[in-house]
Motif scaffolding. Sequence first.
Motif, short mmCIF file in Angstrom:
data_model
loop_
_atom_site.label_atom_id
_atom_site.label_comp_id
_atom_site.label_asym_id
_atom_site.label_seq_id
_atom_site.Cartn_x
_atom_site.Cartn_y
_atom_site.Cartn_z
N THR A 1 14.97 7.76 -7.57
CA THR A 1 14.34 8.03 -6.27
C THR A 1 15.42 8.10 -5.18
O THR A 1 16.28 7.21 -5.13
CB THR A 1 13.34 6.90 -5.91
OG1 THR A 1 12.45 6.73 -7.02
CG2 THR A 1 12.56 7.21 -4.66
N ASP B 1 0.83 -1.21 0.00
CA ASP B 1 0.00 0.00 0.00
C ASP B 1 0.87 1.26 0.00
O ASP B 1 0.37 2.37 0.10
CB ASP B 1 -0.91 0.00 1.24
CG ASP B 1 -0.10 0.07 2.53
OD1 ASP B 1 1.12 -0.16 2.48
OD2 ASP B 1 -0.69 0.37 3.59
N ILE B 2 2.19 1.09 -0.09
CA ILE B 2 3.13 2.21 -0.03
C ILE B 2 3.00 3.05 -1.31
O ILE B 2 2.81 2.49 -2.39
CB ILE B 2 4.59 1.66 0.08
CG1 ILE B 2 4.72 0.76 1.31
CG2 ILE B 2 5.62 2.77 0.03
CD1 ILE B 2 4.79 1.43 2.64
N LYS B 3 3.14 4.37 -1.16
CA LYS B 3 2.99 5.25 -2.33
C LYS B 3 4.12 5.03 -3.33
O LYS B 3 5.29 4.95 -2.95
CB LYS B 3 3.06 6.71 -1.86
CG LYS B 3 1.70 7.38 -1.80
CD LYS B 3 1.83 8.81 -1.41
CE LYS B 3 1.18 9.62 -2.50
NZ LYS B 3 1.04 11.01 -2.26
N THR B 4 3.77 4.93 -4.61
CA THR B 4 4.78 4.85 -5.66
C THR B 4 5.45 6.22 -5.77
O THR B 4 4.75 7.24 -5.76
CB THR B 4 4.09 4.53 -7.01
OG1 THR B 4 3.21 3.43 -6.81
CG2 THR B 4 5.10 4.22 -8.10
N PRO B 5 6.78 6.30 -5.87
CA PRO B 5 7.42 7.62 -5.99
C PRO B 5 6.84 8.41 -7.17
O PRO B 5 6.61 7.84 -8.26
CB PRO B 5 8.90 7.27 -6.22
CG PRO B 5 9.06 5.93 -5.58
CD PRO B 5 7.77 5.21 -5.80
N SER B 6 6.65 9.72 -6.95
CA SER B 6 5.96 10.53 -7.95
C SER B 6 6.75 10.62 -9.26
O SER B 6 6.18 10.88 -10.32
CB SER B 6 5.70 11.93 -7.40
OG SER B 6 6.94 12.50 -7.04
N TYR C 1 9.83 -0.25 -5.55
CA TYR C 1 9.26 1.09 -5.65
C TYR C 1 7.73 1.04 -5.62
O TYR C 1 7.08 1.97 -6.08
CB TYR C 1 9.74 1.77 -6.93
CG TYR C 1 11.24 2.02 -6.94
CD1 TYR C 1 11.81 2.86 -5.99
CD2 TYR C 1 12.07 1.40 -7.87
CE1 TYR C 1 13.18 3.09 -5.97
CE2 TYR C 1 13.44 1.63 -7.86
CZ TYR C 1 13.98 2.48 -6.91
OH TYR C 1 15.34 2.70 -6.90
N SER C 2 7.19 -0.03 -5.08
CA SER C 2 5.75 -0.18 -5.00
C SER C 2 5.11 0.18 -6.35
O SER C 2 4.22 1.01 -6.45
CB SER C 2 5.20 0.72 -3.88
OG SER C 2 3.88 0.32 -3.57
N GLU D 1 9.19 1.21 7.81
CA GLU D 1 7.75 0.95 7.92
C GLU D 1 7.49 -0.57 7.97
O GLU D 1 6.73 -1.04 8.80
CB GLU D 1 7.04 1.59 6.71
CG GLU D 1 5.56 1.29 6.58
CD GLU D 1 4.72 1.88 7.71
OE1 GLU D 1 5.16 2.85 8.35
OE2 GLU D 1 3.62 1.33 7.96
N TYR E 1 13.93 7.11 0.46
CA TYR E 1 12.63 6.46 0.24
C TYR E 1 12.71 4.99 0.66
O TYR E 1 11.86 4.48 1.41
CB TYR E 1 12.23 6.57 -1.24
CG TYR E 1 11.03 5.74 -1.65
CD1 TYR E 1 9.73 6.22 -1.53
CD2 TYR E 1 11.19 4.45 -2.18
CE1 TYR E 1 8.64 5.45 -1.91
CE2 TYR E 1 10.11 3.68 -2.56
CZ TYR E 1 8.82 4.19 -2.43
OH TYR E 1 7.74 3.42 -2.81
N LYS F 1 -1.44 -1.04 6.89
CA LYS F 1 -0.92 -0.11 7.89
C LYS F 1 -0.84 -0.82 9.24
O LYS F 1 -1.62 -1.74 9.53
CB LYS F 1 -1.83 1.11 8.00
CG LYS F 1 -2.02 1.78 6.66
CD LYS F 1 -2.04 3.27 6.73
CE LYS F 1 -1.98 3.91 5.35
NZ LYS F 1 -1.77 3.05 4.20
#
Length: 403
Positions: free
Chosen positions: A282, A41-46, A237-238, A293, A286, A375
């Motif tokens: 990235t 569920d981790i955000k992919t780097p923008s 990198y999710s 986490e 990160y 989470k």
Amino acid sequence: MELSQRILGMQASPIRRLVPYAEEAKRKGRSIYYLNIGQPDIKTPSGFFEAVRAYSRDVLAYGPSDGDPALIDAIIRYYRGYGMEFGRENVLITYGASEAISHTLMAVCDPGDEVLVPEPFYANYKTFVQSVNAVVVPVTTKAEQGFHLPGREEIERKITPRTRAIILCHPGNPTGTVFTRAEMEMVAGLARTHGFFILADEVYREFVYDGLEYVSFGNLEGVDEHVVIMDAVSKRYSACGARVGCLVSRNTELVAQVLKLCQARTCVGAMDMAGAAALYDTPVSYLKEVNDEYTTRRNTVYRALKRIPGVVCEEPKGAFYVVAKLPVDDAEKFIIWMLTSFDVGGETVMMSPAEGFYATPGLGRDEVRIAYVLKNEELAKAMDILKAGLEAYPGRIAPVAAG
Ligand SMILES: Cc1ncc(COP(=O)(O)O)c(C=O)c1O
């Protein structure tokens, strides 16, 4: 119309097989903690999305079959950071690690050849091995020993003139095991003596906890011709949906031969490759944050499991999974029961039955794989529900009292 025996002999994904029960539970208004699938569920780097948005051409054309050179160079730089030197002739970009695995097996196995696979294993290995009409030869590892490899003699007993490769997932899915350097050297020695390939699936390379030293199979000496690393941006990198991975090997003959398969499927998606190249820029912070986490999540799940009477598991040291032996008659029945007949305040938990991760019939029947991809607070609740479920389950087996 008849279908091939090959396809009929393959199993459906044990991870997805129970999804209809979950859908039914949802229809009945239950909410579910999904611990069955390794979708972070981790955000992919923008940077990925920015590179895709900036990708502008008059024609969205085919790219090179071996991959976008900018991405290959980014991957070469990335491996240099782990003490491994590769050139462009060593890297092929693939559709995720999945295609790297299937292409490599196609290149090293003829029908009837054998592939050693420590079990429990990432279930799709079996499908990929079957797809080239080769045979999985399981090397059993045990929960009580943290799923580390058995001794050299035990593995050697499984080797025959048809052994073409061993597939190792390091860190392990579903086990969470990180191999020791000694284990890896033992495998390297066997590969040299018996002349087989080491297919190193290292998609979880950054997911190693407790400051443990990480060694890649690509760092080992004397096995340059044997080692094929299979890798991807999916977990690192999710970015599972990007479908970008790679095959990396110093065996340039193997790479050149696999290129034929890459040519046959033309190229990996050009925009996805551009996004993936950006991912390798990235900041390393990160990866450190993600690792922290997952360490927290691992601790929550492992500590909760250890407090449940009758549960057997060792602390996973890598990836984001744990295989736990449960005090139940049949783990699949238990999971279905949790979905169909149990909840705490309208909430229940979904896991994967571990039997599908074994090739030896009967093994893993009382085991589940838990993916700690939610989470921390959700994981804590999910573990409470699992504990309550185990207390209420009619097929519960009373733990044997110590002494
Ligand atoms: C061990 C392992 N190898 C390979 C894959 C597939 O990777 P990809 O999504 O990059 O094809 C997965 C996905 O869960 C995995 O866990």
